[in-house]
Design a protein around this motif. Structure first.
Motif, PDB file in Angstrom:
ATOM      1  N   ILE A 271      -0.580   9.927   9.182  1.00  0.00           N
ATOM      2  CA  ILE A 271       0.688  10.085   9.848  1.00  0.00           C
ATOM      3  C   ILE A 271       0.478  11.007  10.935  1.00  0.00           C
ATOM      4  CG2 ILE A 271       3.076  11.081   9.625  1.00  0.00           C
ATOM      5  CD1 ILE A 271       3.233  10.116   6.822  1.00  0.00           C
TER       6      ILE A 271
ATOM      7  N   LEU B 121       8.379  -4.507   3.807  1.00  0.00           N
ATOM      8  CA  LEU B 121       7.234  -3.487   3.471  1.00  0.00           C
ATOM      9  C   LEU B 121       7.240  -2.695   2.485  1.00  0.00           C
ATOM     10  CD1 LEU B 121       4.926  -3.332   5.481  1.00  0.00           C
ATOM     11  CD2 LEU B 121       5.825  -1.305   6.543  1.00  0.00           C
TER      12      LEU B 121
ATOM     13  N   THR C 193       4.537   5.177   1.797  1.00  0.00           N
ATOM     14  CA  THR C 193       3.376   5.368   0.807  1.00  0.00           C
ATOM     15  C   THR C 193       3.663   7.049   0.399  1.00  0.00           C
ATOM     16  OG1 THR C 193       2.004   5.449   2.721  1.00  0.00           O
ATOM     17  CG2 THR C 193       1.786   3.406   1.434  1.00  0.00           C
TER      18      THR C 193
ATOM     19  N   SER D 110       2.909   3.228  16.339  1.00  0.00           N
ATOM     20  CA  SER D 110       3.529   3.290  14.959  1.00  0.00           C
ATOM     21  C   SER D 110       3.447   2.033  14.455  1.00  0.00           C
ATOM     22  CB  SER D 110       5.000   3.616  15.200  1.00  0.00           C
ATOM     23  OG  SER D 110       5.677   3.518  13.996  1.00  0.00           O
TER      24      SER D 110
ATOM     25  N   THR E 256      11.309   1.894  16.171  1.00  0.00           N
ATOM     26  CA  THR E 256      10.388   1.075  15.903  1.00  0.00           C
ATOM     27  C   THR E 256      10.896   0.398  14.569  1.00  0.00           C
ATOM     28  OG1 THR E 256       9.483   2.899  14.635  1.00  0.00           O
ATOM     29  CG2 THR E 256       8.415   2.596  16.728  1.00  0.00           C
ATOM     30  N   GLN E 257       9.882  -0.332  14.156  1.00  0.00           N
ATOM     31  CA  GLN E 257      10.418  -1.060  12.847  1.00  0.00           C
ATOM     32  C   GLN E 257       9.821  -0.672  11.765  1.00  0.00           C
ATOM     33  OE1 GLN E 257       9.845  -5.540  13.447  1.00  0.00           O
ATOM     34  NE2 GLN E 257      11.715  -5.231  14.577  1.00  0.00           N
TER      35      GLN E 257
ATOM     36  N   PHE F 221      -2.843   5.487  -0.652  1.00  0.00           N
ATOM     37  CA  PHE F 221      -1.745   5.103  -1.623  1.00  0.00           C
ATOM     38  C   PHE F 221      -2.667   4.691  -2.814  1.00  0.00           C
ATOM     39  CE2 PHE F 221       0.825   1.702  -3.405  1.00  0.00           C
ATOM     40  CZ  PHE F 221       1.781   2.529  -3.835  1.00  0.00           C
TER      41      PHE F 221
ATOM     42  N   ILE G 179       7.158   8.181  13.876  1.00  0.00           N
ATOM     43  CA  ILE G 179       6.415   8.430  12.473  1.00  0.00           C
ATOM     44  C   ILE G 179       6.364   7.095  12.105  1.00  0.00           C
ATOM     45  CG2 ILE G 179       6.928   8.972  10.022  1.00  0.00           C
ATOM     46  CD1 ILE G 179       8.073  11.536  11.073  1.00  0.00           C
ATOM     47  N   PRO G 180       4.976   6.692  11.605  1.00  0.00           N
ATOM     48  CA  PRO G 180       4.818   5.302  10.907  1.00  0.00           C
ATOM     49  C   PRO G 180       5.703   4.837   9.728  1.00  0.00           C
ATOM     50  CG  PRO G 180       2.834   6.637  10.802  1.00  0.00           C
ATOM     51  CD  PRO G 180       3.960   7.385  11.459  1.00  0.00           C
ATOM     52  N   THR G 181       6.509   3.912   9.539  1.00  0.00           N
ATOM     53  CA  THR G 181       7.111   3.802   8.489  1.00  0.00           C
ATOM     54  C   THR G 181       6.249   3.339   7.112  1.00  0.00           C
ATOM     55  OG1 THR G 181       7.152   1.399   9.023  1.00  0.00           O
ATOM     56  CG2 THR G 181       9.119   2.621   9.456  1.00  0.00           C
ATOM     57  N   LEU G 182       5.111   2.751   7.341  1.00  0.00           N
ATOM     58  CA  LEU G 182       4.318   2.848   6.412  1.00  0.00           C
ATOM     59  C   LEU G 182       3.783   3.896   5.707  1.00  0.00           C
ATOM     60  CD1 LEU G 182       2.811   0.608   4.531  1.00  0.00           C
ATOM     61  CD2 LEU G 182       1.096   0.562   6.042  1.00  0.00           C
ATOM     62  N   GLY G 183       3.565   4.679   6.574  1.00  0.00           N
ATOM     63  CA  GLY G 183       2.967   6.026   6.239  1.00  0.00           C
ATOM     64  C   GLY G 183       4.131   6.785   5.122  1.00  0.00           C
ATOM     65  N   LEU G 184       5.176   6.817   5.882  1.00  0.00           N
ATOM     66  CA  LEU G 184       6.412   7.502   5.311  1.00  0.00           C
ATOM     67  C   LEU G 184       6.733   6.761   3.812  1.00  0.00           C
ATOM     68  CD1 LEU G 184       8.521   9.711   5.618  1.00  0.00           C
ATOM     69  CD2 LEU G 184       9.906   7.807   6.336  1.00  0.00           C
TER      70      LEU G 184
ATOM     71  N   PHE H  56      -3.233   5.195   5.000  1.00  0.00           N
ATOM     72  CA  PHE H  56      -2.173   4.904   4.326  1.00  0.00           C
ATOM     73  C   PHE H  56      -2.218   4.053   3.031  1.00  0.00           C
ATOM     74  CE2 PHE H  56       0.389   4.830   8.597  1.00  0.00           C
ATOM     75  CZ  PHE H  56       0.269   6.255   8.686  1.00  0.00           C
TER      76      PHE H  56
END
Lengths: 246, 227
Positions: free
Chosen positions: B183, A163, A79, B150, A245-246, B171, A72-77, B167
């Motif tokens: 996602i 971020l 936003t 990711s 991932t970061q 947003f 899961i991409p952190t930016l997606g989570l 995203f």
């Protein structure tokens, strides 16, 4: 290289040490935010991890959940949560806590699993209760791996907190985003350098803690263990895997 | 949901952008990590230096790296090339340790036997060590693939288009469906690339196909079988 000189100049500029946007304040925000997130994530993940590690129940579920979170991409989570609960500190807080849980959970249960079963059986045979086994045997022996899990979580949170400035007025990431918006390269670069230094400092601190928490008995028997074992130890892909991932 | 049906083209375009950003770093990190990992595995001094520096490299947060890197290598911050280089660095940082550990996991007796039957150290590396370390390398590369896909989304905040643009756009315009679509597309893309790697692994390492126990104990080396 001139840009770097400007960035260093920006970092040292006395004007950046006063007001609501002062560098020490932003560093403090970033660190405090990271620490609080880690403490809450640990409070949730460590008991569950110890339970999984001690009983062996729910391991498959934990592995697959942790694996899914890695993708899961952190930016997606970030936003998405921001749209759900609105702009402010709440959204990055929730998102970062969710991100910090899987590595800590993995550190907690792999720490227990890495213990020689005979050690645990021996503890049971000398009459220790299950609670005593967890507290006196499994927790101390599993501690280095648990700290390793918290270390990866900390790295991830420090990076993602940067971020988080995209959705909230928090931490060192603000410099990056205002710099990007106003095309102020010195501020953008200076802020980036500060984040990198902070991340490296945390990495160093955790590496040192991890070294110190290895129980004395384990260190003294280590040289013997190396000689008895086959040179083909179990491949340690996990060390990289847990970082995620970061 | 209506947003997704009416913007299928956009999602597809961003997916293609995303592929261009993430596939080269995955391949490059494997190619670059091989010699570095082999070097790290060979001498104690090089092991400390190489593994220490990739550890530090990995600790650098992605967004600051995306901003600092162009100043060092002279690319534009908004160019895909900048992101590809940064993602390759992370891939190498992850993969070098895996290569070093994978090569170290090859039984010393097997390597000595290979030397005994006349392999030079060069051909022993390619025909004995590397295939035996193969399953470990594959596992590492799968992690690199998933984390690269990711991480590539982060580039969207500095203006490099990818699935991450869904995203930032979602947003700013307050469209939840767009973020969710982003996602899901990112996770699906990661799973697809992961599947491709698993398939490639089965093609290149047919001896791991038969039973899973063979993977853990690769006693019969492919080089030994063909000879």
């Amino acid at each position: 290289m001139n840009l770097f000189a400007q960035a260093v100049q920006w970092i040292l500029d006395p004007l950046n040490y006063v007001g609501v946007n002062a560098i020490p304040l932003r560093v403090f925000e970033h660190l405090a935010f990271t620490l609080v997130t880690l403490v809450i994530a640990s409070a949730i993940a460590i008991p569950i991890g110890f339970f999984i590690g001690h009983t062996g129940r729910g391991r498959g579920l934990a592995v697959s959940v942790a694996g899914a979170f890695r993708a899961i991409p952190t930016l997606g989570l970030l936003t998405l949560v921001a749209l759900w609960i609105g702009i402010g500190l709440g959204a990055p807080f929730v998102a970062l806590t969710i991100l910090a849980i899987p590595p800590i959970l993995a550190g907690a249960y792999t720490g227990f699993e890495a213990i020689d079963r005979r050690t645990v059986d021996a503890a049971r045979a000398v009459g220790m209760s299950e609670g005593q086994i967890v507290r006196g045997v499994e927790v101390p022996l599993g501690l280095p791996l648990l700290i390793g899990g918290i270390r990866s979580a900390a790295l991830q949170v420090v990076a993602t907190a940067t971020l988080a400035a995209y959705i909230a007025d928090i931490g060192l990431g603000r410099y990056l985003f205002t710099g990007l918006k106003t095309r102020d390269h010195a501020e953008m670069l200076g802020g980036s350098i500060l984040v990198i230094l902070l991340a490296l400092a945390l990495e160093g601190i955790f590496a040192t803690i991890q070294r110190f928490v290895v129980p004395r008995g384990v260190i003294s028997s280590r040289s013997k263990v190396v000689r008895v074992r086959s040179s083909r130890a179990r491949p340690m892909v996990n060390s990289a895997v847990e970082k995620g991932t970061q | 949901m209506t947003w997704i049906w009416s913007n299928g083209d956009l999602i597809w375009d961003r997916t293609l952008d995303h592929l261009v950003l993430s596939v080269p770093p995955i391949l490059l990190s494997f190619l670059l990590a091989l010699p570095l990992g082999a070097l790290a595995n060979r001498y104690r001094a090089s092991r400390g230096v190489i593994l220490g520096s990739v550890g530090l490299l990995y600790a650098i947060p992605s967004l600051p790296l995306f901003i600092v890197l162009p100043v060092i290598v002279g690319t534009s911050a908004r160019s895909p090339l900048n992101l590809i280089i940064a993602l390759t660095l992370y891939g190498v940082a992850l993969m070098v340790r895996v290569v070093a550990d994978g090569l170290a996991s090859v039984d010393r007796d097997v390597r000595q036997s290979a030397a005994g039957v006349g392999f030079s150290s060069w051909s022993e590396f390619w025909q004995v060590e590397l295939p035996l370390a193969g399953p470990v390398l594959l596992a590492g590369l799968r992690v690199v693939a998933v984390s690269t896909v990711s991480l590539a989304t982060v580039g969207a905040v500095i203006g490099v288009q990818s699935l991450g643009s869904l995203f930032t756009d979602g947003f700013q315009r307050g469209i939840q469906a767009e973020i969710i679509a982003g996602i899901v597309a990112t996770v699906v893309l990661a799973l697809v690339l992961d599947g491709v790697l698993v398939l490639l692994g089965r093609l290149l390492m047919p001896w791991t196909r038969k039973s899973s126990s063979r993977v853990l104990l690769p006693v019969v080396t492919p080089a030994a079988v063909t000879r």
